[in-house]
Design a protein around this motif. Sequence first.
Motif, PDB file in Angstrom:
ATOM      1  N   ASP A 329       0.783  -1.151   0.036  1.00 21.88           N
ATOM      2  CA  ASP A 329       0.053  -0.080   0.057  1.00 21.88           C
ATOM      3  C   ASP A 329       0.766   1.309  -0.091  1.00 21.88           C
ATOM      4  N   ASP A 330       1.981   1.261  -0.320  1.00 24.05           N
ATOM      5  CA  ASP A 330       2.949   2.413  -0.086  1.00 24.05           C
ATOM      6  C   ASP A 330       2.950   3.221  -1.551  1.00 24.05           C
ATOM      7  N   LEU A 331       1.980   4.163  -1.821  1.00 24.82           N
ATOM      8  CA  LEU A 331       1.722   4.813  -2.877  1.00 24.82           C
ATOM      9  C   LEU A 331       2.814   5.625  -3.265  1.00 24.82           C
ATOM     10  N   PHE A 332       3.334   6.167  -2.129  1.00 22.50           N
ATOM     11  CA  PHE A 332       4.558   7.043  -2.366  1.00 22.50           C
ATOM     12  C   PHE A 332       5.976   6.451  -2.446  1.00 22.50           C
ATOM     13  N   GLY A 333       6.100   5.154  -2.089  1.00 22.91           N
ATOM     14  CA  GLY A 333       7.414   4.397  -2.348  1.00 22.91           C
ATOM     15  C   GLY A 333       8.400   4.777  -1.320  1.00 22.91           C
ATOM     16  N   ASP A 334       8.137   5.614  -0.196  1.00 21.99           N
ATOM     17  CA  ASP A 334       9.252   6.187   0.489  1.00 21.99           C
ATOM     18  C   ASP A 334       9.070   5.716   2.049  1.00 21.99           C
ATOM     19  N   GLY A 335       8.214   4.861   2.421  1.00 20.89           N
ATOM     20  CA  GLY A 335       7.923   4.171   3.453  1.00 20.89           C
ATOM     21  C   GLY A 335       7.454   4.952   4.737  1.00 20.89           C
ATOM     22  N   VAL A 336       7.058   6.265   4.169  1.00 22.90           N
ATOM     23  CA  VAL A 336       6.361   7.188   5.242  1.00 22.90           C
ATOM     24  C   VAL A 336       4.913   6.845   5.724  1.00 22.90           C
ATOM     25  N   ILE A 337       4.472   6.818   6.781  1.00 27.27           N
ATOM     26  CA  ILE A 337       2.931   6.491   7.111  1.00 27.27           C
ATOM     27  C   ILE A 337       2.020   7.500   6.671  1.00 27.27           C
ATOM     28  N   ARG A 338       1.057   7.313   5.891  1.00 29.49           N
ATOM     29  CA  ARG A 338       0.251   8.666   5.488  1.00 29.49           C
ATOM     30  C   ARG A 338      -1.204   8.018   5.945  1.00 29.49           C
ATOM     31  N   ILE A 339      -2.243   9.183   6.107  1.00 30.92           N
ATOM     32  CA  ILE A 339      -3.454   8.875   6.395  1.00 30.92           C
ATOM     33  C   ILE A 339      -4.332   9.446   5.072  1.00 30.92           C
ATOM     34  N   GLY A 340      -5.432   9.264   4.996  1.00 29.95           N
ATOM     35  CA  GLY A 340      -6.432   9.789   3.851  1.00 29.95           C
ATOM     36  C   GLY A 340      -7.360   8.870   3.372  1.00 29.95           C
ATOM     37  N   THR A 381      -2.519   1.877  -8.929  1.00 30.09           N
ATOM     38  CA  THR A 381      -2.193   1.762 -10.370  1.00 30.09           C
ATOM     39  C   THR A 381      -0.746   2.799 -10.681  1.00 30.09           C
ATOM     40  N   ALA A 382      -0.131   2.113 -11.802  1.00 32.98           N
ATOM     41  CA  ALA A 382       0.987   2.972 -12.079  1.00 32.98           C
ATOM     42  C   ALA A 382       0.599   4.314 -12.458  1.00 32.98           C
ATOM     43  N   ILE A 383      -0.677   4.651 -12.948  1.00 34.65           N
ATOM     44  CA  ILE A 383      -1.348   6.046 -13.391  1.00 34.65           C
ATOM     45  C   ILE A 383      -1.162   6.962 -12.216  1.00 34.65           C
ATOM     46  N   GLU A 384      -1.587   6.234 -10.827  1.00 33.01           N
ATOM     47  CA  GLU A 384      -1.709   7.160  -9.685  1.00 33.01           C
ATOM     48  C   GLU A 384      -0.306   7.173  -9.170  1.00 33.01           C
ATOM     49  N   GLU A 385       0.660   6.280  -9.180  1.00 32.18           N
ATOM     50  CA  GLU A 385       2.013   6.653  -8.709  1.00 32.18           C
ATOM     51  C   GLU A 385       2.638   7.561  -9.739  1.00 32.18           C
ATOM     52  N   SER A 386       2.409   7.656 -11.120  1.00 30.70           N
ATOM     53  CA  SER A 386       2.611   8.691 -11.826  1.00 30.70           C
ATOM     54  C   SER A 386       2.447  10.104 -11.486  1.00 30.70           C
ATOM     55  N   VAL A 387       1.004  10.263 -10.863  1.00 28.44           N
ATOM     56  CA  VAL A 387       0.726  11.491 -10.738  1.00 28.44           C
ATOM     57  C   VAL A 387       1.508  11.903  -9.408  1.00 28.44           C
ATOM     58  N   VAL A 388       1.612  11.053  -8.428  1.00 28.03           N
ATOM     59  CA  VAL A 388       2.257  11.347  -7.160  1.00 28.03           C
ATOM     60  C   VAL A 388       3.855  11.750  -7.770  1.00 28.03           C
ATOM     61  N   GLU A 389       4.468  10.966  -8.525  1.00 23.41           N
ATOM     62  CA  GLU A 389       5.693  11.098  -9.161  1.00 23.41           C
ATOM     63  C   GLU A 389       6.079  12.550  -9.444  1.00 23.41           C
ATOM     64  N   ARG A 390       4.988  12.812 -10.518  1.00 23.04           N
ATOM     65  CA  ARG A 390       5.175  14.108 -11.398  1.00 23.04           C
ATOM     66  C   ARG A 390       5.018  15.390 -10.360  1.00 23.04           C
ATOM     67  N   SER A 391       4.167  15.058  -9.204  1.00 26.58           N
ATOM     68  CA  SER A 391       4.063  15.777  -8.244  1.00 26.58           C
ATOM     69  C   SER A 391       5.268  16.107  -7.238  1.00 26.58           C
ATOM     70  N   HIS A 392       6.383  15.303  -7.485  1.00 30.15           N
ATOM     71  CA  HIS A 392       7.574  15.313  -6.770  1.00 30.15           C
ATOM     72  C   HIS A 392       7.507  14.990  -5.490  1.00 30.15           C
ATOM     73  N   LEU A 393       6.278  13.970  -5.217  1.00 32.22           N
ATOM     74  CA  LEU A 393       6.066  13.255  -3.661  1.00 32.22           C
ATOM     75  C   LEU A 393       6.381  11.792  -3.931  1.00 32.22           C
ATOM     76  N   ARG A 394       7.162  11.318  -5.055  1.00 33.30           N
ATOM     77  CA  ARG A 394       7.398  10.099  -5.050  1.00 33.30           C
ATOM     78  C   ARG A 394       8.922   9.717  -5.658  1.00 33.30           C
ATOM     79  N   PRO A 395       9.602   8.937  -5.324  1.00 32.73           N
ATOM     80  CA  PRO A 395      10.999   8.893  -5.745  1.00 32.73           C
ATOM     81  C   PRO A 395      11.207   8.401  -7.065  1.00 32.73           C
ATOM     82  N   LEU A 396      11.696   9.058  -8.207  1.00 31.26           N
ATOM     83  CA  LEU A 396      11.721   8.668  -9.151  1.00 31.26           C
ATOM     84  C   LEU A 396      12.280   7.208  -9.614  1.00 31.26           C
ATOM     85  N   ARG A 397      11.819   6.627 -10.515  1.00 32.60           N
ATOM     86  CA  ARG A 397      12.051   5.155 -10.916  1.00 32.60           C
ATOM     87  C   ARG A 397      13.449   5.028 -11.546  1.00 32.60           C
TER      88      ARG A 397
END
Length: 397
Positions: A329-340, A381-397
């Motif tokens: 469930d780590d959408l952000f790929g950084d091991g940080v616990i988030r709520i929402g 989804t990869a699409i959601e991960e891409s949105v987070v990544e392009r928002s500079h909140l997910r490490p680049l692949r």
Amino acid sequence: MFARLLLTGLVLLAVPAQALPPATVAVTFDRHHVRPVLVEGLADRASGRPVTPDDPVRIASVSKLVTALGVMRLVDRGQLDLDRDVSDYLGWNLRNPAFPDRPITLRQLLSHQSSLTDGSELYIVPLGMTLRERLADPRVWDSEHPPGSGWFHYTNLNFPVIASVMERVTGERFDRLMQRLVLRPLQLDACYNWSGCSPQAAQRAVVLYRADGEVAKDDLGGVLPQCLVVPAADGSCDLAGYIPGWNGALFSPQGGLRISMRDLAKVGQMLARGGKGFLSKAAFAQLTGVQWRFNGANGLGEDGTASGFFCGYGLAIHTIGAGGTGCHDDLFGDGVIRIGHSGEAYGLRSGLWLDPKTGRGIAFFTTAVPDDAPKGQSAFTAIEESVVERSHLRPLR
């Protein structure tokens, strides 16, 4: 201006609908600031209107989190008790027929541990039918797991029950009650099923499209809908005789919130501030505290599988990034616990996520996502991960 709009219309006519880019908006925030970081695509392909951070969209299951805010406001006022048998509020006995001695509570409903299931989208209850009638259908009940047993089954139908309880204790229709309890106090131009939104909001509505370009929802043409609910069997839509509490499904408490990403970020900011000025400390702690954790074998997601998407859940608050057996469930790929909470419906994917420690978060949506969109590195989804990544909140692949 007319020439520019005409040219835009001609260009759109020449492009296949499925080839047009999706509408995508992402807004980041902290406890004091909101900043749009990703705004692209068209809110309305027919008119060529570009999407903006102020355009309301049907945000799908993120609506559940906002509904829960209304519940907790009533808890703070002493009008609701999370652990009381909801039959006491409804005025009739709500029981899983397989477990007639097990009461069902708001805590169980909000945390998807009530033993209700959706039973082929039976959470859609039209005008003229009561929720009590719908819940008499055996298909909506899990006959193997009793309420409160620690078994999680993500279920939209929990929220029409919750809305009915809210209506019964206040005597107000859910859509109006949410305006009073949550949306106006947070100064949001938002609404459930377009009830209470301004005419200006309707003019900015984001039309939802499926991946093939077909219109899925909210093609309003700039005008608020005449019928705000699923009509009765005879096609009528007269709400004048509706009695609050009879059918909490009418205004889609599970998915029908229309809200812009700038306004959804305000909800995130309130959560980032610990609910200060909106909820008591006790209510906020109950709301965000984890009520259920995945152990590899004690719950199912909306798709009926244990995919590792849901691994921690509170009172309509999803916790991600904590890790654990079978969790992805780590959408952000950084091991940080988030709520929402996440959202998925009518070709849309959405999310409101924040790190409660830093107060930083994101509100986003993207449209025209295929139902079978491939997963990314997580269960999202990869699409959601891409949105987070392009928002500079997910490490680049």
